[in-house]
Structure formats: C-alpha cells, structure tokens
Enzyme design. Structure first.
Site, PDB file in Angstrom:
ATOM      1  N   GLY A   1       0.909   6.832   0.478  1.00  0.00           N
ATOM      2  CA  GLY A   1       1.957   7.608  -0.161  1.00  0.00           C
ATOM      3  C   GLY A   1       2.949   8.139   0.853  1.00  0.00           C
ATOM      4  O   GLY A   1       2.734   8.048   2.065  1.00  0.00           O
TER       5      GLY A   1
ATOM      6  N   CYS B   1      -3.748   5.184   4.705  1.00  0.00           N
ATOM      7  CA  CYS B   1      -2.436   5.757   5.008  1.00  0.00           C
ATOM      8  C   CYS B   1      -2.419   7.268   4.728  1.00  0.00           C
ATOM      9  O   CYS B   1      -3.099   8.018   5.406  1.00  0.00           O
ATOM     10  CB  CYS B   1      -1.356   5.004   4.230  1.00  0.00           C
ATOM     11  SG  CYS B   1       0.324   5.374   4.763  1.00  0.00           S
TER      12      CYS B   1
ATOM     13  N   ASN C   1       2.715   1.580   8.125  1.00  0.00           N
ATOM     14  CA  ASN C   1       3.865   2.277   7.545  1.00  0.00           C
ATOM     15  C   ASN C   1       3.539   3.756   7.423  1.00  0.00           C
ATOM     16  O   ASN C   1       3.045   4.209   6.398  1.00  0.00           O
ATOM     17  CB  ASN C   1       4.225   1.700   6.175  1.00  0.00           C
ATOM     18  CG  ASN C   1       5.348   2.476   5.511  1.00  0.00           C
ATOM     19  OD1 ASN C   1       6.152   3.117   6.194  1.00  0.00           O
ATOM     20  ND2 ASN C   1       5.404   2.450   4.198  1.00  0.00           N
TER      21      ASN C   1
ATOM     22  N   HIS D   1      -2.567  -0.524   6.811  1.00  0.00           N
ATOM     23  CA  HIS D   1      -2.646  -1.069   5.452  1.00  0.00           C
ATOM     24  C   HIS D   1      -3.480  -2.344   5.432  1.00  0.00           C
ATOM     25  O   HIS D   1      -2.948  -3.444   5.629  1.00  0.00           O
ATOM     26  CB  HIS D   1      -1.236  -1.343   4.914  1.00  0.00           C
ATOM     27  CG  HIS D   1      -0.501  -0.099   4.554  1.00  0.00           C
ATOM     28  ND1 HIS D   1      -0.457   0.403   3.269  1.00  0.00           N
ATOM     29  CD2 HIS D   1       0.185   0.782   5.318  1.00  0.00           C
ATOM     30  CE1 HIS D   1       0.242   1.528   3.253  1.00  0.00           C
ATOM     31  NE2 HIS D   1       0.642   1.780   4.488  1.00  0.00           N
TER      32      HIS D   1
ATOM     33  N   GLU E   1      -4.541  -3.892   2.983  1.00  0.00           N
ATOM     34  CA  GLU E   1      -4.111  -4.771   1.883  1.00  0.00           C
ATOM     35  C   GLU E   1      -2.911  -5.621   2.273  1.00  0.00           C
ATOM     36  O   GLU E   1      -2.506  -6.520   1.516  1.00  0.00           O
ATOM     37  CB  GLU E   1      -3.769  -3.935   0.650  1.00  0.00           C
ATOM     38  CG  GLU E   1      -2.376  -3.330   0.614  1.00  0.00           C
ATOM     39  CD  GLU E   1      -2.167  -2.164   1.569  1.00  0.00           C
ATOM     40  OE1 GLU E   1      -1.018  -1.702   1.701  1.00  0.00           O
ATOM     41  OE2 GLU E   1      -3.149  -1.707   2.188  1.00  0.00           O
TER      42      GLU E   1
END
Length: 379
Positions: A241, A269, A311, A353, A355
C-alpha cells in the site's frame, strides 16, 4: 498537433516536454522506477498513490495496454514522466495505446524530457515534490507554488484512502499465456481461508495466494481484529500500500491482536512495515526509495541472492528490531532491511514484491512459506 507540458520540481528545476495524457495539473512526490517493462502494472499499483512516476527506460508504451494487466481498477499514480512514447504499440493483446489509456482516466503525462537528468537529481537530492502541467496554459510560477505546497508523504495515511469500501471474496488464480485469466476456483480447490487486509493490494498477490490454495476474504484497511477473528481465518495477509505506515494505527493494533492469538501472518511492502511496527520496531522515510524490477536482495537464511521487484519509500529500521524479530533479507543496493521473521510467532514479512508484476519471481517461494506456517498452525 502535440500539446506542450512541463514538470516543475520544488527546487525550481523545470523540464519542458510534450503532453501524452490528459490536460490539467497534477502534484505529487516525484520518484524514479528502473523497470524496463510493466508500465501498466506500475501505473495501476495503488502503492503509487500521490506519486508522479518517472520511468528511466527510454521507450515506454511499446506494448500498449490491456485490462488483463491491471493491478487494480484504475491508475493510482498522479502522473507519468517518460523519455519517449513510441508511435506504434505492437502487441496482439493490446486494447488501447498508452496515451489513450492515460487520457481515458484523466491522468497527466509528459514525454520528451531528459529523464536521466531528472533521475540524477532525485538520486542526489532525494525524492522531491513536483507538479506536471499539461495543455495550453503552462504557468511555471503556479506549478512551482503547487509543488512547494504539497505536504509530502511522511505522516500521510493513504491506505485508508485506496482500500476497498466493502469486504469481498477472491478466488481467481494467475494469468497464463495459453488461457488468459481463469475462472474463479471452487471452494473445494481452496482448503485455506485467509483474510487479506487491503491497504492497496495488487491483484497478482491475491492470485498467487489462490494458486496455493487460499480462499481469500479481502477486507477494508480499518477492519477490526475482532471482525477478522470472527471469520475464523487460517491466516492473515497484510498487503502492500501507499504512504507512511506509522499513522496506520488501526492496522498496527489489529496486527498485535493476531500475533497474540498466534495466527500465521504474512506481510508484503506496507504490510511488512506494519508487522515491524506491531512487533516494536520503527520505520524511516528513505532518501529516494526503491522502485524497480532489478533489485538484488540477499536471503540471509539461505545465503543466496535474489533479484526482486521493489516499490517503497519507507523502510523498517533494522537498528530498532526487538529481540523477537530477526532479519531475514537485506538489500544489496544500500543494506536496508528487506525481510523479518518473528522468533516467537508464525509471522514474517518481506519489503519487496514477491508477486512481481512486473519483475522476476525469485522471491515467490515466500508465498509457499506462508502456506507452511498455516499447515503447521492447523496441525
């Protein structure tokens, strides 16, 4: 005829280029991402809320856009900055050009600027607030004023802004080249019930959990621990998020309850930072963050290096880890903490991440570890 656009940073630096999106003004924190592909996944990642994304790879838009590649229902980035927009999008899956995609969602974008110069500024001075103005009336003074007025992301709770409004079920697995996106799986194929907190969750995270047999109940960010426990989950997932994790006290307090109850917990994250805060550690704002799909991370347990997708602009501070948390992963770019595992509870998290989407899948086995913890807890 192309319309003009300009990007103004809070330090007064001005970049002039051409508009590739909607007319208008957009303000946010300017960051750079080093991914060569996956621009649509990046734009639709809710973690980019209130950020203007600069893509360092020079050609962006080569493959157009397709609804199957969206990580959420809309673009969350405040704006897009690129070097060059190709005239032709070549991809048999493409439904719309990047420019039309930006315009359809009223997102401003600028091209034909020196993104290498911009990236050096952000690297040396740190992430800066900025303003993109696109259209016929380009007012540098107004853009600079708006950039300076933007409060920045530190102290900003954005998870509750991008979260789902109502709980929902997710049973769809991953996309394949042969079959595209599959139909939802039957409950008989999904033996584990996992409650996933949506702090800005990417769809590919949910799909990879389903691939491993998880029947997901996705809940709003501010859902109480009591409401989650009433669902009798086998495990709790804390999603990625945007924004600063420290103001998300509702999520931190809920996570403390799950830990006290011994439920398996997996965070990614922002979810990683939430687990760290709930365990007694602290978080810090990074100089310019990690944004890209080529970040090397060392797995301390296995003594191997993974290439990961990243990120984030905040990080858990390794120096503040309590005795019940051990470091499991570190960045080989700057040594910052990338993973933690509770020593007394079935709970762990990863800053990057696993994924991907976009990026490599080196860290995907972390999803398997979550399933292992669920099985052990249920035994």
């Amino acid at each position: 005829m192309s319309k003009s656009a300009l990007l103004v940073l809070e330090d007064g630096t001005v970049f002039r280029g051409v508009s590739i999106g909607a007319d208008g003004i957009s303000v946010g924190e300017v960051v750079f991402n080093t991914s060569m592909t996956g621009y649509q996944e990046i734009l639709t990642d809710p973690s980019y809320s209130q950020q203007i994304v600069t893509l360092t790879y020079p050609h962006i838009g080569n493959t157009g856009t397709t609804s199957e590649d969206e990580e959420s229902s809309s673009i969350h980035a405040q704006g897009l900055v690129i070097r060059d927009l190709p005239l032709i999008a070549s991809n048999f899956r493409s439904e719309q050009s990047l420019s039309d995609y930006l315009k359809s969602q009223n997102i401003v974008g600028i091209a034909d600027i020196d993104t290498r110069k911009l990236t050096r500024i952000l690297r040396e001075k740190g992430a800066q607030n900025g303003c993109i103005v696109a259209g016929n009336n380009l007012d540098e003074a107004l853009a600079l004023a708006k950039a300076k007025e933007f409060p920045g992301l530190k102290g900003m709770d954005l998870a509750k802004e991008v979260t789902t409004k109502e709980a929902y079920q997710w049973k769809q697995g991953s996309w394949t080249l042969e079959g595209g996106l599959p139909e939802a799986k039957d409950d008989s194929e999904l033996p584990y019930h996992v409650v996933a907190y949506d702090f800005g969750a990417k769809r590919n995270i949910l799909r990879m959990l389903v691939d491993r047999g998880c029947r997901l109940t996705v809940v709003p960010a501010e859902t109480s621990a009591e409401d989650v426990l009433a669902l009798n989950p086998d495990g709790v997932f804390l999603s990625n998020g945007p924004g600063d994790p420290a103001p998300c006290t509702y999520a931190i307090e809920a996570t403390k309850v799950f830990l006290e109850n011994g439920l398996p917990v997996f965070g990614i994250c922002l979810g990683h930072q939430i687990l760290a805060l709930a365990s007694g550690a602290k978080t810090v704002k990074m100089k310019f963050g990690h944004h890209g799909a080529n970040h090397p991370v060392k797995d301390l347990d296995r003594n191997v290096v993974m290439i990961t997708s990243q990120n984030h602009g905040f990080a858990a501070d390794e120096a503040t880890l309590p005795d019940n948390l051990r470091a499991t992963h570190v960045s080989l770019f700057d040594g910052s903490l990338q993973g933690i595992h509770r020593t007394d509870k079935p709970a762990f998290s990863f800053q990057g991440h696993p994924e991907a989407s976009p990026g490599p899948h080196d860290a995907a086995p972390l999803f398997d570890h979550f399933i292992e913890l669920i099985k052990q807890h249920s035994a």
